[in-house]
Scaffold this active site. Sequence first.
Site, PDB file in Angstrom:
ATOM      1  N   ARG A  36       0.667  -0.923   0.071  1.00  0.00           N
ATOM      2  CA  ARG A  36       0.063  -0.256  -0.149  1.00  0.00           C
ATOM      3  C   ARG A  36       0.762   1.625  -0.114  1.00  0.00           C
ATOM      4  O   ARG A  36       0.383   2.441   0.265  1.00  0.00           O
ATOM      5  CB  ARG A  36      -1.421  -0.443   0.996  1.00  0.00           C
ATOM      6  CG  ARG A  36      -1.753  -0.929   1.427  1.00  0.00           C
ATOM      7  CD  ARG A  36      -2.924  -1.195   2.583  1.00  0.00           C
ATOM      8  NE  ARG A  36      -3.562  -2.623   1.987  1.00  0.00           N
ATOM      9  CZ  ARG A  36      -4.470  -2.498   1.312  1.00  0.00           C
ATOM     10  NH1 ARG A  36      -4.746  -1.544   0.751  1.00  0.00           N
ATOM     11  NH2 ARG A  36      -5.123  -3.436   1.555  1.00  0.00           N
ATOM     12  N   HIS A  66       3.961 -10.449  -6.543  1.00  0.00           N
ATOM     13  CA  HIS A  66       2.459  -9.943  -7.197  1.00  0.00           C
ATOM     14  C   HIS A  66       3.093  -8.095  -6.625  1.00  0.00           C
ATOM     15  O   HIS A  66       3.663  -8.070  -5.639  1.00  0.00           O
ATOM     16  CB  HIS A  66       0.894 -10.048  -6.229  1.00  0.00           C
ATOM     17  CG  HIS A  66      -0.268  -9.384  -7.146  1.00  0.00           C
ATOM     18  ND1 HIS A  66      -0.224  -8.263  -7.471  1.00  0.00           N
ATOM     19  CD2 HIS A  66      -0.656 -10.007  -7.948  1.00  0.00           C
ATOM     20  CE1 HIS A  66      -0.972  -8.570  -8.432  1.00  0.00           C
ATOM     21  NE2 HIS A  66      -1.832  -9.129  -8.868  1.00  0.00           N
ATOM     22  N   TYR A  69       0.266  -2.695  -5.036  1.00  0.00           N
ATOM     23  CA  TYR A  69      -1.660  -1.937  -5.693  1.00  0.00           C
ATOM     24  C   TYR A  69      -1.325  -0.378  -6.468  1.00  0.00           C
ATOM     25  O   TYR A  69      -2.342  -0.193  -6.965  1.00  0.00           O
ATOM     26  CB  TYR A  69      -2.402  -1.367  -4.826  1.00  0.00           C
ATOM     27  CG  TYR A  69      -2.711  -2.835  -3.622  1.00  0.00           C
ATOM     28  CD1 TYR A  69      -2.972  -3.832  -4.258  1.00  0.00           C
ATOM     29  CD2 TYR A  69      -2.553  -2.868  -2.179  1.00  0.00           C
ATOM     30  CE1 TYR A  69      -3.425  -5.303  -3.236  1.00  0.00           C
ATOM     31  CE2 TYR A  69      -3.285  -4.305  -1.075  1.00  0.00           C
ATOM     32  CZ  TYR A  69      -3.745  -5.283  -2.171  1.00  0.00           C
ATOM     33  OH  TYR A  69      -3.674  -6.589  -1.800  1.00  0.00           O
ATOM     34  N   HIS A 106      -1.003  -5.905 -12.786  1.00  0.00           N
ATOM     35  CA  HIS A 106      -1.774  -5.753 -13.422  1.00  0.00           C
ATOM     36  C   HIS A 106      -1.841  -4.598 -14.402  1.00  0.00           C
ATOM     37  O   HIS A 106      -0.359  -3.887 -14.419  1.00  0.00           O
ATOM     38  CB  HIS A 106      -3.081  -5.232 -11.908  1.00  0.00           C
ATOM     39  CG  HIS A 106      -3.180  -5.951 -11.587  1.00  0.00           C
ATOM     40  ND1 HIS A 106      -3.967  -5.782  -9.768  1.00  0.00           N
ATOM     41  CD2 HIS A 106      -3.638  -6.904 -11.273  1.00  0.00           C
ATOM     42  CE1 HIS A 106      -4.578  -6.805  -9.455  1.00  0.00           C
ATOM     43  NE2 HIS A 106      -4.311  -7.522 -10.044  1.00  0.00           N
ATOM     44  N   GLU A 142      -1.152  -9.697 -15.994  1.00  0.00           N
ATOM     45  CA  GLU A 142      -2.315  -9.773 -14.973  1.00  0.00           C
ATOM     46  C   GLU A 142      -3.858  -9.666 -16.239  1.00  0.00           C
ATOM     47  O   GLU A 142      -3.677  -8.037 -16.477  1.00  0.00           O
ATOM     48  CB  GLU A 142      -2.823  -9.743 -14.278  1.00  0.00           C
ATOM     49  CG  GLU A 142      -4.127 -10.741 -13.069  1.00  0.00           C
ATOM     50  CD  GLU A 142      -3.913 -10.385 -12.018  1.00  0.00           C
ATOM     51  OE1 GLU A 142      -5.084 -10.696 -11.055  1.00  0.00           O
ATOM     52  OE2 GLU A 142      -3.350  -9.442 -11.072  1.00  0.00           O
ATOM     53  N   ASP A 176      -6.674 -14.251 -14.376  1.00  0.00           N
ATOM     54  CA  ASP A 176      -7.641 -14.186 -13.214  1.00  0.00           C
ATOM     55  C   ASP A 176      -8.588 -14.773 -13.608  1.00  0.00           C
ATOM     56  O   ASP A 176      -8.852 -14.334 -14.657  1.00  0.00           O
ATOM     57  CB  ASP A 176      -7.334 -12.845 -12.634  1.00  0.00           C
ATOM     58  CG  ASP A 176      -8.341 -12.719 -11.021  1.00  0.00           C
ATOM     59  OD1 ASP A 176      -9.296 -13.227 -10.994  1.00  0.00           O
ATOM     60  OD2 ASP A 176      -7.797 -12.237 -10.062  1.00  0.00           O
ATOM     61  N   HIS A 179     -11.351 -11.740 -12.419  1.00  0.00           N
ATOM     62  CA  HIS A 179     -11.806 -10.436 -13.666  1.00  0.00           C
ATOM     63  C   HIS A 179     -11.957 -11.105 -15.549  1.00  0.00           C
ATOM     64  O   HIS A 179     -12.636 -10.377 -16.144  1.00  0.00           O
ATOM     65  CB  HIS A 179      -9.438 -10.404 -14.118  1.00  0.00           C
ATOM     66  CG  HIS A 179      -9.379  -9.821 -12.551  1.00  0.00           C
ATOM     67  ND1 HIS A 179      -8.005  -9.841 -12.917  1.00  0.00           N
ATOM     68  CD2 HIS A 179     -10.046  -9.670 -11.609  1.00  0.00           C
ATOM     69  CE1 HIS A 179      -7.570  -8.683 -11.371  1.00  0.00           C
ATOM     70  NE2 HIS A 179      -9.293  -9.372 -10.372  1.00  0.00           N
ATOM     71  N   HIS A 213      -4.856 -17.132 -11.139  1.00  0.00           N
ATOM     72  CA  HIS A 213      -5.508 -16.960 -10.057  1.00  0.00           C
ATOM     73  C   HIS A 213      -6.699 -17.742  -9.893  1.00  0.00           C
ATOM     74  O   HIS A 213      -7.573 -17.476 -11.032  1.00  0.00           O
ATOM     75  CB  HIS A 213      -5.913 -15.493  -9.882  1.00  0.00           C
ATOM     76  CG  HIS A 213      -4.395 -14.311  -9.563  1.00  0.00           C
ATOM     77  ND1 HIS A 213      -3.882 -12.915  -9.941  1.00  0.00           N
ATOM     78  CD2 HIS A 213      -2.671 -14.981  -9.534  1.00  0.00           C
ATOM     79  CE1 HIS A 213      -2.441 -12.987  -9.238  1.00  0.00           C
ATOM     80  NE2 HIS A 213      -2.383 -13.963  -8.880  1.00  0.00           N
ATOM     81  N   ASP A 226     -14.897  -6.182  -9.719  1.00  0.00           N
ATOM     82  CA  ASP A 226     -13.615  -7.450  -9.927  1.00  0.00           C
ATOM     83  C   ASP A 226     -13.999  -7.118  -8.484  1.00  0.00           C
ATOM     84  O   ASP A 226     -13.741  -6.236  -7.205  1.00  0.00           O
ATOM     85  CB  ASP A 226     -12.605  -6.423  -9.924  1.00  0.00           C
ATOM     86  CG  ASP A 226     -11.363  -6.917  -9.120  1.00  0.00           C
ATOM     87  OD1 ASP A 226     -11.193  -7.451  -8.858  1.00  0.00           O
ATOM     88  OD2 ASP A 226     -10.195  -5.693  -9.112  1.00  0.00           O
ATOM     89  N   HIS A 228     -13.849 -10.663  -5.705  1.00  0.00           N
ATOM     90  CA  HIS A 228     -13.564 -12.252  -5.834  1.00  0.00           C
ATOM     91  C   HIS A 228     -15.124 -12.714  -4.393  1.00  0.00           C
ATOM     92  O   HIS A 228     -14.417 -11.782  -3.414  1.00  0.00           O
ATOM     93  CB  HIS A 228     -11.765 -12.708  -4.901  1.00  0.00           C
ATOM     94  CG  HIS A 228     -10.993 -11.765  -6.414  1.00  0.00           C
ATOM     95  ND1 HIS A 228      -9.807 -12.137  -5.783  1.00  0.00           N
ATOM     96  CD2 HIS A 228     -11.295 -11.186  -7.431  1.00  0.00           C
ATOM     97  CE1 HIS A 228      -8.894 -11.286  -6.733  1.00  0.00           C
ATOM     98  NE2 HIS A 228      -9.826 -10.795  -7.803  1.00  0.00           N
ATOM     99  N   GLU A 258      -7.068 -15.904  -4.373  1.00  0.00           N
ATOM    100  CA  GLU A 258      -6.450 -14.870  -3.572  1.00  0.00           C
ATOM    101  C   GLU A 258      -8.079 -14.927  -3.072  1.00  0.00           C
ATOM    102  O   GLU A 258      -9.196 -13.203  -3.712  1.00  0.00           O
ATOM    103  CB  GLU A 258      -6.628 -14.077  -4.515  1.00  0.00           C
ATOM    104  CG  GLU A 258      -4.933 -13.801  -5.757  1.00  0.00           C
ATOM    105  CD  GLU A 258      -5.005 -12.801  -6.520  1.00  0.00           C
ATOM    106  OE1 GLU A 258      -4.354 -12.464  -6.571  1.00  0.00           O
ATOM    107  OE2 GLU A 258      -6.276 -12.534  -7.742  1.00  0.00           O
TER     108      GLU A 258
END
Length: 279
Positions: A36, A66, A69, A106, A142, A176, A179, A213, A226, A228, A258
């Site tokens: 973050r 990964h 963000y 991403h 991704e 994913d 996604h 994913h 988006d 999950h 995830e």
Amino acid sequence: MLLGAHVSISGTIDKAVDRAHELRCTTFQIFTRNPRGWKAKKLNDEEVEEFKKKMREYNYNIAVSHMPYLPNISSPIQQTFRKSVSSLIQELERSGELGLNYLVVHIGSHLGKGLDIGIKKAAEAVNTALSKVDNDVMILLENMAGQRNSVGSKFEDIKRILNLIEYPDRVGVCIDTCHAFAAGYDFRTREAIENTLRDFDEIIGLKLLKVVHINDSKGDLGSHLDRHEHIGMGKIGENGFRELFHNPYIRNLPLILETPVDSRGDFSTNLAKCRELYL
């Protein structure tokens, strides 16, 4: 079965390997730092060695990192783009230090400036990072869920980025399922999965699909949402994941959860459900 989850690095980074082992994962995914923020403290030699030692002890041959963000490699805003490229370079280096195989990225958002600009910026970011870092880590693009201004929700868009990559042997794709489903690619039945994978193969090539994913979807097919969901509790459903796990192209790939952690379940319950459906 290469089945795992995105595990926490809380404490020291090597504890992520312990957490994956406790969950009986056979692969896993991590952030290499706080996801973050923009800044990350350097990995120290001790924790890197401990991480690698535990990887050997627990027989982990494939593990994934990964991107954090905040970076947006498709950003048309120069300051954000520069910071995103710098972060990508840093994560590529850190992943190499830890002996990880893949770095999932991403593709991001063009922020209203148009898909063509987003695709060019994403390719530029990847090319710059790969030109600066020479290691064995493969960058995996991704797919996105198709949110407004997103880049890479369609297989054709990912292919356009791949066509601009100057180091094709060092770039692959992570799909994913949430996604893809939100973007309009169906995974609910055997026939739907075969059609989706045929499209992927014809447009991108299944040889470039390296990680999946596995996330169920709160949103409907083509919803661009988006969100999950626990395996079997969303719009893809148990049958979809059972068929996915029995697909010969998917079955032997690293499968990373995830899924949410809430009153209805956690990684332990989702892993158990996946093992049940995989048999």
